[in-house]
Design a protein around this motif. Sequence first.
Motif, PDB file in Angstrom:
ATOM      1  N   SER A 100       0.850  -1.185   0.000  1.00  0.00           N
ATOM      2  CA  SER A 100       0.000   0.000   0.000  1.00  0.00           C
ATOM      3  C   SER A 100       0.885   1.234   0.000  1.00  0.00           C
ATOM      4  CB  SER A 100      -0.921   0.003   1.225  1.00  0.00           C
ATOM      5  OG  SER A 100      -0.149   0.028   2.418  1.00  0.00           O
ATOM      6  N   ILE A 101       0.295   2.381  -0.368  1.00  0.00           N
ATOM      7  CA  ILE A 101       1.054   3.626  -0.401  1.00  0.00           C
ATOM      8  C   ILE A 101       0.595   4.525   0.726  1.00  0.00           C
ATOM      9  CG2 ILE A 101       1.414   3.501  -2.903  1.00  0.00           C
ATOM     10  CD1 ILE A 101      -0.784   5.608  -3.180  1.00  0.00           C
ATOM     11  N   SER A 102       1.416   5.486   1.073  1.00  0.00           N
ATOM     12  CA  SER A 102       1.088   6.392   2.178  1.00  0.00           C
ATOM     13  C   SER A 102      -0.006   7.373   1.754  1.00  0.00           C
ATOM     14  CB  SER A 102       2.340   7.158   2.618  1.00  0.00           C
ATOM     15  OG  SER A 102       2.755   8.042   1.585  1.00  0.00           O
ATOM     16  N   SER A 103      -0.656   7.961   2.776  1.00  0.00           N
ATOM     17  CA  SER A 103      -1.715   8.950   2.502  1.00  0.00           C
ATOM     18  C   SER A 103      -1.136  10.191   1.840  1.00  0.00           C
ATOM     19  CB  SER A 103      -2.425   9.329   3.810  1.00  0.00           C
ATOM     20  OG  SER A 103      -1.495   9.846   4.759  1.00  0.00           O
ATOM     21  N   GLU A 104       0.149  10.504   2.148  1.00  0.00           N
ATOM     22  CA  GLU A 104       0.771  11.670   1.528  1.00  0.00           C
ATOM     23  C   GLU A 104       0.908  11.482   0.020  1.00  0.00           C
ATOM     24  OE1 GLU A 104       1.880  10.167   4.150  1.00  0.00           O
ATOM     25  OE2 GLU A 104       1.860  11.630   5.790  1.00  0.00           O
ATOM     26  N   ILE A 105       1.308  10.244  -0.403  1.00  0.00           N
ATOM     27  CA  ILE A 105       1.452   9.965  -1.842  1.00  0.00           C
ATOM     28  C   ILE A 105       0.087  10.020  -2.520  1.00  0.00           C
ATOM     29  CG2 ILE A 105       2.079   8.177  -3.521  1.00  0.00           C
ATOM     30  CD1 ILE A 105       4.303   7.309  -1.624  1.00  0.00           C
ATOM     31  N   ALA A 106      -0.929   9.461  -1.858  1.00  0.00           N
ATOM     32  CA  ALA A 106      -2.274   9.486  -2.437  1.00  0.00           C
ATOM     33  C   ALA A 106      -2.783  10.915  -2.594  1.00  0.00           C
ATOM     34  CB  ALA A 106      -3.232   8.679  -1.551  1.00  0.00           C
ATOM     35  N   ALA A 107      -2.522  11.757  -1.580  1.00  0.00           N
ATOM     36  CA  ALA A 107      -2.960  13.150  -1.649  1.00  0.00           C
ATOM     37  C   ALA A 107      -2.250  13.887  -2.768  1.00  0.00           C
ATOM     38  CB  ALA A 107      -2.696  13.842  -0.307  1.00  0.00           C
ATOM     39  N   THR A 108      -0.945  13.603  -2.954  1.00  0.00           N
ATOM     40  CA  THR A 108      -0.189  14.252  -4.027  1.00  0.00           C
ATOM     41  C   THR A 108      -0.706  13.811  -5.389  1.00  0.00           C
ATOM     42  OG1 THR A 108       1.778  14.338  -2.613  1.00  0.00           O
ATOM     43  CG2 THR A 108       2.113  14.630  -4.977  1.00  0.00           C
ATOM     44  N   ALA A 109      -1.004  12.506  -5.519  1.00  0.00           N
ATOM     45  CA  ALA A 109      -1.506  11.977  -6.786  1.00  0.00           C
ATOM     46  C   ALA A 109      -2.854  12.607  -7.148  1.00  0.00           C
ATOM     47  CB  ALA A 109      -1.635  10.456  -6.698  1.00  0.00           C
ATOM     48  N   ALA A 110      -3.649  12.928  -6.121  1.00  0.00           N
ATOM     49  CA  ALA A 110      -4.968  13.515  -6.372  1.00  0.00           C
ATOM     50  C   ALA A 110      -4.861  14.895  -7.004  1.00  0.00           C
ATOM     51  CB  ALA A 110      -5.758  13.593  -5.062  1.00  0.00           C
ATOM     52  N   LEU A 111      -3.722  15.575  -6.809  1.00  0.00           N
ATOM     53  CA  LEU A 111      -3.539  16.911  -7.372  1.00  0.00           C
ATOM     54  C   LEU A 111      -3.224  16.882  -8.861  1.00  0.00           C
ATOM     55  CD1 LEU A 111      -1.411  18.540  -4.524  1.00  0.00           C
ATOM     56  CD2 LEU A 111      -3.839  18.824  -4.951  1.00  0.00           C
ATOM     57  N   SER A 112      -2.825  15.723  -9.359  1.00  0.00           N
ATOM     58  CA  SER A 112      -2.439  15.630 -10.768  1.00  0.00           C
ATOM     59  C   SER A 112      -3.667  15.694 -11.667  1.00  0.00           C
ATOM     60  CB  SER A 112      -1.686  14.319 -11.016  1.00  0.00           C
ATOM     61  OG  SER A 112      -1.418  14.156 -12.392  1.00  0.00           O
ATOM     62  N   ARG A 113      -3.555  16.461 -12.756  1.00  0.00           N
ATOM     63  CA  ARG A 113      -4.647  16.529 -13.733  1.00  0.00           C
ATOM     64  C   ARG A 113      -4.573  15.356 -14.704  1.00  0.00           C
ATOM     65  NH1 ARG A 113      -4.764  22.502 -16.113  1.00  0.00           N
ATOM     66  NH2 ARG A 113      -6.663  21.654 -17.035  1.00  0.00           N
ATOM     67  N   ASP A 114      -3.391  14.683 -14.765  1.00  0.00           N
ATOM     68  CA  ASP A 114      -3.235  13.499 -15.611  1.00  0.00           C
ATOM     69  C   ASP A 114      -3.757  12.281 -14.871  1.00  0.00           C
ATOM     70  OD1 ASP A 114      -1.972  14.959 -17.635  1.00  0.00           O
ATOM     71  OD2 ASP A 114      -0.005  14.725 -16.684  1.00  0.00           O
ATOM     72  N   SER A 115      -4.141  11.254 -15.642  1.00  0.00           N
ATOM     73  CA  SER A 115      -4.527   9.976 -15.044  1.00  0.00           C
ATOM     74  C   SER A 115      -3.252   9.295 -14.553  1.00  0.00           C
ATOM     75  CB  SER A 115      -5.223   9.089 -16.070  1.00  0.00           C
ATOM     76  OG  SER A 115      -6.417   9.696 -16.511  1.00  0.00           O
ATOM     77  N   LEU A 116      -3.252   8.874 -13.289  1.00  0.00           N
ATOM     78  CA  LEU A 116      -2.045   8.303 -12.681  1.00  0.00           C
ATOM     79  C   LEU A 116      -2.394   6.963 -12.040  1.00  0.00           C
ATOM     80  CD1 LEU A 116       0.929   8.747 -11.903  1.00  0.00           C
ATOM     81  CD2 LEU A 116       0.139   9.895  -9.838  1.00  0.00           C
ATOM     82  N   VAL A 117      -1.712   5.898 -12.497  1.00  0.00           N
ATOM     83  CA  VAL A 117      -1.894   4.547 -11.944  1.00  0.00           C
ATOM     84  C   VAL A 117      -0.534   4.082 -11.421  1.00  0.00           C
ATOM     85  CG1 VAL A 117      -2.573   2.168 -12.387  1.00  0.00           C
ATOM     86  CG2 VAL A 117      -3.730   4.048 -13.582  1.00  0.00           C
ATOM     87  N   LEU A 118      -0.472   3.707 -10.102  1.00  0.00           N
ATOM     88  CA  LEU A 118       0.776   3.249  -9.489  1.00  0.00           C
ATOM     89  C   LEU A 118       0.735   1.737  -9.339  1.00  0.00           C
ATOM     90  CD1 LEU A 118       1.232   5.969  -6.683  1.00  0.00           C
ATOM     91  CD2 LEU A 118       2.149   5.947  -9.006  1.00  0.00           C
ATOM     92  N   LEU A 119       1.831   1.090  -9.779  1.00  0.00           N
ATOM     93  CA  LEU A 119       1.951  -0.380  -9.740  1.00  0.00           C
ATOM     94  C   LEU A 119       3.019  -0.784  -8.732  1.00  0.00           C
ATOM     95  CD1 LEU A 119       2.032  -1.037 -13.603  1.00  0.00           C
ATOM     96  CD2 LEU A 119       0.019  -1.012 -12.125  1.00  0.00           C
ATOM     97  N   ASP A 120       2.765  -1.918  -8.068  1.00  0.00           N
ATOM     98  CA  ASP A 120       3.815  -2.498  -7.225  1.00  0.00           C
ATOM     99  C   ASP A 120       4.949  -2.986  -8.136  1.00  0.00           C
ATOM    100  OD1 ASP A 120       4.996  -5.213  -5.987  1.00  0.00           O
ATOM    101  OD2 ASP A 120       4.422  -3.831  -4.369  1.00  0.00           O
ATOM    102  N   ARG A 121       6.171  -2.572  -7.822  1.00  0.00           N
ATOM    103  CA  ARG A 121       7.290  -2.845  -8.729  1.00  0.00           C
ATOM    104  C   ARG A 121       7.570  -4.331  -8.879  1.00  0.00           C
ATOM    105  NH1 ARG A 121      13.071   0.357  -8.487  1.00  0.00           N
ATOM    106  NH2 ARG A 121      14.020  -0.651 -10.317  1.00  0.00           N
TER     107      ARG A 121
END
Length: 554
Positions: free
Chosen positions: A2-23
């Motif tokens: 899982s990712i931290s709430s800070e990363i999720a909040a930052t991703a929400a600011l992006s106007r682009d579609s953003l999908v994060l994958l487990d490496r």
Amino acid sequence: MSISSEIAATAALSRDSLVLLDRSSLKVVHANDAAEKHLNDAKSVIRVGTEVKQFLAFLAKNGEFISGDGVGAVRDALASISAVQQADLPAFRLSGKMFDWFCAQGPSNTIALVLRDAGKEQELATALVDHKTFIQHLIDVLPTPIYIKNIDGVITCCNRAFTELLGQKPDDVTGGKFNKISLESLSKTIADHEAPLLKKEAQVRAEITFMLGDQQRVALFAASSFKAPGGAIAGTIGSLIDVSSLKKAETEVAEATKRLTGVLASAPVGVAISSRDSGVFRFFNRTFETLLNIAEVKDPADSILLSERYRKQSLQDMDMLGQLQNVELRLRRPGMSEARWLKTSLEPLTFEGEDAVLWWASDITKQKHAARELQNKANNDELTGLANRARFMQKLDQCEVVLRGTDTPASLFILDLDGFKKLNDIKGHAAGDWVLIETAKRLKRVARRADEIARVDGDEFTLLFINKGKEAEMTEMAASILAEMSAPFIWNDEDCMISATIGFSVFNGGVSDMNEQLRRADKAMQKAKSGGAGQSRLYQRDLEPEIYQDDGES
């Protein structure tokens, strides 16, 4: 993972579609709001825990790749994602939207898939072109010469007023450097003023002088920094207003004002111009000065005519109506033997560059006095000055309305002179008129508490009392009047042998018909006369037994 709430909040600011994958597992660990919105049809395969292979398989089946080979495009995309290297991925169309996307190293040991709506980029490019066209249309309709110049000094946009000022054609100006298309002295002066604007966002205003042909011109120059969408200073936007003609117009206006004030100075009506803000008169002619008696007043203002409150309301009304006409004002100034009435009109205007008010004034004192005299004749007895029948009856109607529903006591008196006809026959009408005038004086003196005293007919007088007492007090009043009237009326050293008879009615003013009470007072007066001169009688029911035989209402 899982990712931290800070990363999720930052991703929400992006106007682009953003999908994060487990490496390590290549499973979805987060998709931002933009991804869920843009990839709505693929939401089921971008949920947390879904493998990227499922997402790619969905695209191969439902998407349309630019290459035309969906299977090959998906294979290439999976290879780039698995290699965890930053790379552009094959563009595709999904649900009518065109997407460009790439993969890159994400935060906290993740791989980031970034998808952009290519259609949005095209819309933005079109909007920028439309915006430029809009700006051109906007400045074209303005009469002020306007230009937009980039940081290299190239005119990127200007209106026809600007090119006409330079004596150029629009096509010869747009796209050229300012110092190549304008007068050398003008371009240098403007460049010097604009230099600070290219280093730091600012504005500048200045009055500049330049030669145009063989004529020296004066222009009001204004410019400000012009910023690109990214925020960096991209050039300047400026305007040039040739104020030579304005100064000429100011001179002409000043001359016209001088001529106008010269004409108004001798006008037969009062004319004045006052400051809108301070109210001080900037100009007034001799007639206005005489009307207001302000020859010796230093800096006279409209406060001589208007209170502060009335002035504020008058200006508001003037603004709303465009002018304020036929306002009647009463004026009493030091040195005036009597009050003076003025009819005034107000109009807004500009005087010597300042908001002002134009006043027209005429003296209507004589008309006011004449109107008042006519009003007095209509409402008052010409001989005695008392109210006449019309005014007295009007007073009764008013009182009936005011007293309705109250317990206020009221009284109506009718007084008739005894021996008046005989006096007229023997001593003449001059003596009769004198007696009527003397009667009015005596009634005013003894019955000064009356609300109205009137001469309603020949030698008949009426009095109205409201809330001055009930039967006892009114009986005393009748006695006082008779005592006053019993004093001899001496005309040419001879007694006129005049007395008076009074009939009066006392009643509750809130429930009574005034006309009925007047009839009752007359009935009482007739009964008093039958008993001899110099009598008074209060109306009571026993005067009309035929009406009150059943002991009915009083």
